[in-house]
Design a protein around this motif. Structure first.
Motif, PDB file in Angstrom:
ATOM      1  N   SER A  30       0.827  -1.202   0.000  1.00  0.00           N
ATOM      2  CA  SER A  30       0.000   0.000   0.000  1.00  0.00           C
ATOM      3  C   SER A  30       0.865   1.257   0.000  1.00  0.00           C
ATOM      4  N   LYS A  31       0.437   2.232  -0.744  1.00  0.00           N
ATOM      5  CA  LYS A  31       1.167   3.500  -0.841  1.00  0.00           C
ATOM      6  C   LYS A  31       0.782   4.475   0.266  1.00  0.00           C
ATOM      7  N   CYS A  32      -0.216   4.129   1.027  1.00  0.00           N
ATOM      8  CA  CYS A  32      -0.642   4.976   2.137  1.00  0.00           C
ATOM      9  C   CYS A  32      -1.157   4.076   3.258  1.00  0.00           C
ATOM     10  N   PRO A  33      -1.256   4.600   4.469  1.00  0.00           N
ATOM     11  CA  PRO A  33      -1.718   3.791   5.598  1.00  0.00           C
ATOM     12  C   PRO A  33      -3.138   3.271   5.381  1.00  0.00           C
ATOM     13  N   VAL A  34      -3.395   2.093   5.929  1.00  0.00           N
ATOM     14  CA  VAL A  34      -4.721   1.491   5.875  1.00  0.00           C
ATOM     15  C   VAL A  34      -5.177   1.169   7.290  1.00  0.00           C
ATOM     16  N   ALA A  35      -6.476   1.161   7.468  1.00  0.00           N
ATOM     17  CA  ALA A  35      -7.049   0.806   8.764  1.00  0.00           C
ATOM     18  C   ALA A  35      -8.072  -0.300   8.548  1.00  0.00           C
ATOM     19  N   TYR A  36      -8.000  -1.311   9.388  1.00  0.00           N
ATOM     20  CA  TYR A  36      -8.991  -2.379   9.380  1.00  0.00           C
ATOM     21  C   TYR A  36      -9.702  -2.329  10.719  1.00  0.00           C
ATOM     22  N   PHE A  37     -10.980  -2.042  10.689  1.00  0.00           N
ATOM     23  CA  PHE A  37     -11.821  -1.984  11.873  1.00  0.00           C
ATOM     24  C   PHE A  37     -12.692  -3.241  11.829  1.00  0.00           C
ATOM     25  N   VAL A  38     -12.395  -4.194  12.703  1.00  0.00           N
ATOM     26  CA  VAL A  38     -12.940  -5.539  12.589  1.00  0.00           C
ATOM     27  C   VAL A  38     -13.691  -5.934  13.863  1.00  0.00           C
ATOM     28  N   PRO A  39     -14.888  -6.518  13.713  1.00  0.00           N
ATOM     29  CA  PRO A  39     -15.590  -7.004  14.898  1.00  0.00           C
ATOM     30  C   PRO A  39     -14.926  -8.262  15.456  1.00  0.00           C
ATOM     31  N   ASN A  84     -27.989  -3.697  21.724  1.00  0.00           N
ATOM     32  CA  ASN A  84     -26.916  -4.447  22.366  1.00  0.00           C
ATOM     33  C   ASN A  84     -25.825  -3.441  22.759  1.00  0.00           C
ATOM     34  N   PRO A  85     -25.535  -3.312  24.047  1.00  0.00           N
ATOM     35  CA  PRO A  85     -24.551  -2.310  24.488  1.00  0.00           C
ATOM     36  C   PRO A  85     -23.173  -2.457  23.833  1.00  0.00           C
ATOM     37  N   ALA A  86     -22.720  -3.689  23.603  1.00  0.00           N
ATOM     38  CA  ALA A  86     -21.398  -3.888  22.983  1.00  0.00           C
ATOM     39  C   ALA A  86     -21.400  -3.362  21.552  1.00  0.00           C
ATOM     40  N   GLU A  87     -22.458  -3.639  20.793  1.00  0.00           N
ATOM     41  CA  GLU A  87     -22.505  -3.167  19.407  1.00  0.00           C
ATOM     42  C   GLU A  87     -22.706  -1.653  19.341  1.00  0.00           C
ATOM     43  N   LYS A  88     -23.464  -1.096  20.261  1.00  0.00           N
ATOM     44  CA  LYS A  88     -23.636   0.361  20.304  1.00  0.00           C
ATOM     45  C   LYS A  88     -22.301   1.025  20.614  1.00  0.00           C
ATOM     46  N   LYS A  89     -21.558   0.475  21.591  1.00  0.00           N
ATOM     47  CA  LYS A  89     -20.229   1.019  21.917  1.00  0.00           C
ATOM     48  C   LYS A  89     -19.302   0.855  20.718  1.00  0.00           C
ATOM     49  N   GLY A  90     -19.350  -0.305  20.061  1.00  0.00           N
ATOM     50  CA  GLY A  90     -18.525  -0.532  18.882  1.00  0.00           C
ATOM     51  C   GLY A  90     -18.806   0.481  17.788  1.00  0.00           C
ATOM     52  N   LEU A  91     -20.085   0.754  17.538  1.00  0.00           N
ATOM     53  CA  LEU A  91     -20.461   1.752  16.526  1.00  0.00           C
ATOM     54  C   LEU A  91     -19.906   3.118  16.894  1.00  0.00           C
ATOM     55  N   ASP A  92     -20.117   3.534  18.128  1.00  0.00           N
ATOM     56  CA  ASP A  92     -19.606   4.840  18.554  1.00  0.00           C
ATOM     57  C   ASP A  92     -18.084   4.897  18.427  1.00  0.00           C
ATOM     58  N   ASP A  93     -17.421   3.827  18.859  1.00  0.00           N
ATOM     59  CA  ASP A  93     -15.963   3.796  18.812  1.00  0.00           C
ATOM     60  C   ASP A  93     -15.438   3.784  17.375  1.00  0.00           C
ATOM     61  N   VAL A  94     -16.040   2.976  16.499  1.00  0.00           N
ATOM     62  CA  VAL A  94     -15.523   2.891  15.129  1.00  0.00           C
ATOM     63  C   VAL A  94     -15.722   4.210  14.392  1.00  0.00           C
ATOM     64  N   ARG A  95     -16.799   4.899  14.664  1.00  0.00           N
ATOM     65  CA  ARG A  95     -16.982   6.220  14.028  1.00  0.00           C
ATOM     66  C   ARG A  95     -15.880   7.175  14.466  1.00  0.00           C
ATOM     67  N   ASP A  97     -12.928   6.339  15.735  1.00  0.00           N
ATOM     68  CA  ASP A  97     -11.637   5.823  15.271  1.00  0.00           C
ATOM     69  C   ASP A  97     -11.419   6.116  13.786  1.00  0.00           C
ATOM     70  N   ALA A  98     -12.457   5.931  12.980  1.00  0.00           N
ATOM     71  CA  ALA A  98     -12.340   6.210  11.540  1.00  0.00           C
ATOM     72  C   ALA A  98     -12.110   7.696  11.304  1.00  0.00           C
ATOM     73  N   ALA A  99     -12.847   8.543  12.010  1.00  0.00           N
ATOM     74  CA  ALA A  99     -12.670   9.984  11.849  1.00  0.00           C
ATOM     75  C   ALA A  99     -11.235  10.391  12.226  1.00  0.00           C
ATOM     76  N   ALA A 100     -10.729   9.842  13.314  1.00  0.00           N
ATOM     77  CA  ALA A 100      -9.360  10.169  13.742  1.00  0.00           C
ATOM     78  C   ALA A 100      -8.330   9.670  12.720  1.00  0.00           C
ATOM     79  N   PHE A 101      -8.548   8.462  12.204  1.00  0.00           N
ATOM     80  CA  PHE A 101      -7.624   7.915  11.209  1.00  0.00           C
ATOM     81  C   PHE A 101      -7.594   8.790   9.960  1.00  0.00           C
TER      82      PHE A 101
END
Length: 108
Positions: A30-39, A84-95, A97-101
């Motif tokens: 890859s010519k630039c950084p990549v992020a994999y956000f995986v459940p 589901n609290p875990a999936e709600k937290k995951g959604l909030d976190d991935v948004r 994390d993606a924005a920061a990346f």
């Protein structure tokens, strides 16, 4: 969305869909950084693949990152069970994390 933004800036390698469609060689090339956000629970991203990606990123941190979201299942970021609290937290976190990346790696 994000895919169109990065493509319009010539950064198509920034946006990847699934670990299952990529290889560690893709990361290294890859010519630039990549992020994999995986459940944590994802039939499309087996544990072996996640471990291989984590090892590659540990050896080449300039290439990006992989983050595993505890208690989440495939599709959590777009069609998860937000009662589901875990999936709600995951959604909030991935948004966040993606924005920061993208803020760090996509030029303005």
């Amino acid at each position: 969305g994000i895919r169109d933004l990065v493509r319009s800036r010539g950064l198509g390698d920034v946006y990847k869909r699934q670990v299952s469609t990529q290889s560690t060689g893709d990361i290294k090339e890859s010519k630039c950084p990549v992020a994999y956000f995986v459940p944590e629970n994802d039939q499309y991203a087996p544990q072996e693949a996640r471990e291989a990606f984590a090892k590659t990123f540990a050896e080449h941190p300039e290439k990006g990152l992989i983050k595993i979201y505890a208690g989440c299942t495939h599709g959590f970021a777009v069609r998860g069970d937000y009662e589901n609290p875990a999936e709600k937290k995951g959604l909030d976190d991935v948004r966040a994390d993606a924005a920061a990346f993208f803020a760090q790696h996509v030029p303005a």
